[in-house]
Design an enzyme around this catalytic site. Structure first.
Site, PDB file in Angstrom:
ATOM      1  N   HIS A   1      -2.747   1.213   6.972  1.00  0.00           N
ATOM      2  CA  HIS A   1      -3.149   0.952   5.664  1.00  0.00           C
ATOM      3  C   HIS A   1      -3.299   2.462   4.993  1.00  0.00           C
ATOM      4  O   HIS A   1      -3.879   3.223   5.729  1.00  0.00           O
ATOM      5  CB  HIS A   1      -4.243   0.103   5.514  1.00  0.00           C
ATOM      6  CG  HIS A   1      -4.481  -0.303   3.723  1.00  0.00           C
ATOM      7  ND1 HIS A   1      -3.531  -0.889   3.178  1.00  0.00           N
ATOM      8  CD2 HIS A   1      -5.492   0.030   3.189  1.00  0.00           C
ATOM      9  CE1 HIS A   1      -4.142  -1.139   1.905  1.00  0.00           C
ATOM     10  NE2 HIS A   1      -5.094  -0.362   1.839  1.00  0.00           N
TER      11      HIS A   1
ATOM     12  N   HIS B   1      -6.142   1.550  -3.902  1.00  0.00           N
ATOM     13  CA  HIS B   1      -5.060   1.038  -3.248  1.00  0.00           C
ATOM     14  C   HIS B   1      -4.582  -0.136  -3.380  1.00  0.00           C
ATOM     15  O   HIS B   1      -5.154  -0.890  -4.242  1.00  0.00           O
ATOM     16  CB  HIS B   1      -5.761   1.141  -1.653  1.00  0.00           C
ATOM     17  CG  HIS B   1      -6.979   0.035  -1.439  1.00  0.00           C
ATOM     18  ND1 HIS B   1      -6.568  -0.724  -0.604  1.00  0.00           N
ATOM     19  CD2 HIS B   1      -7.880  -0.286  -2.085  1.00  0.00           C
ATOM     20  CE1 HIS B   1      -7.810  -1.717  -0.361  1.00  0.00           C
ATOM     21  NE2 HIS B   1      -8.427  -1.323  -1.428  1.00  0.00           N
TER      22      HIS B   1
ATOM     23  N   CYS C   1       0.900  -1.227  -0.232  1.00  0.00           N
ATOM     24  CA  CYS C   1      -0.059  -0.006  -0.098  1.00  0.00           C
ATOM     25  C   CYS C   1       0.938   1.303  -0.175  1.00  0.00           C
ATOM     26  O   CYS C   1       0.620   2.202  -0.776  1.00  0.00           O
ATOM     27  CB  CYS C   1      -0.872   0.022   1.211  1.00  0.00           C
ATOM     28  SG  CYS C   1      -0.454   0.155   2.700  1.00  0.00           S
TER      29      CYS C   1
END
Length: 134
Positions: free
Chosen positions: A91, A103, A39
Site C-alpha cells: 500500500h 491515500h 492507492c
C-alpha cells in the site's frame, strides 16, 4: 541549494494537490478522479499532474524508486509504504506533514488524510521513498 528549495516547493504543492482529491472514491484499478483510484493509481495520477513524472503502476514497483528515507526525514510529497496485504510495500500514500499521509484506502471508502501514528499504520509501516521532481 536553489534547486532543492524549488523541489521542496514543488513537493509541497504536490501534497496540497493530493489532499484536494479527498473524497474521491476508491476503485480497484482506478486511475482517474472520474473513475476513482486505487492507492497506486492515486499516487501515480498526482505525480503526473503536478510533477510531470510517470511512476510505475504498482506500489511494489514504486517502492524501488528514489531515495530510501528514515521516518524522521519525511517531508511533504514523500511516498510512504505499508504492509496491508501481508506483503511489504503493498500500500502507498503521500506524506503531507505532521505524521499524516493522504491515500486511497479501500473499497467503499474515499481518499482521506490519516495519522501514521495510529496503531494500525504504525504496525504496518514498510518504509518511505523520496522521488525528486528535478
Amino acid at each position: 541549494r536553489a534547486q532543492s528549495a524549488e523541489n521542496d516547493a514543488a513537493m509541497s504543492n504536490l501534497a496540497i494537490y493530493a489532499i484536494s482529491l479527498a473524497d474521491t472514491p476508491y476503485r480497484y484499478g482506478g486511475t482517474t478522479p472520474d473513475t476513482g483510484f486505487d492507492c497506486s493509481g492515486f499516487v501515480r495520477y498526482v505525480f503526473e499532474q503536478t510533477a510531470g513524472r510517470t511512476l510505475p503502476r504498482t506500489s511494489q514497483e514504486m517502492s524501488k524508486l528514489g531515495d530510501e528515507l528514515k521516518q524522521g526525514e519525511l517531508q511533504p510529497g514523500d511516498l510512504v509504504f505499508f504492509n496491508t496485504r501481508r506483503q511489504p510495500y503493498s500500500h502507498v500514500g503521500i506524506y503531507v506533514g505532521e505524521d499524516r499521509f493522504v491515500h486511497s484506502p479501500a473499497v467503499g471508502k474515499a481518499i482521506v488524510v490519516v495519522n501514521m501514528r495510529e496503531r494500525y499504520w504504525r504496525k504496518r509501516y514498510s518504509g518511505a521513498r523520496r522521488i525528486t521532481t528535478d
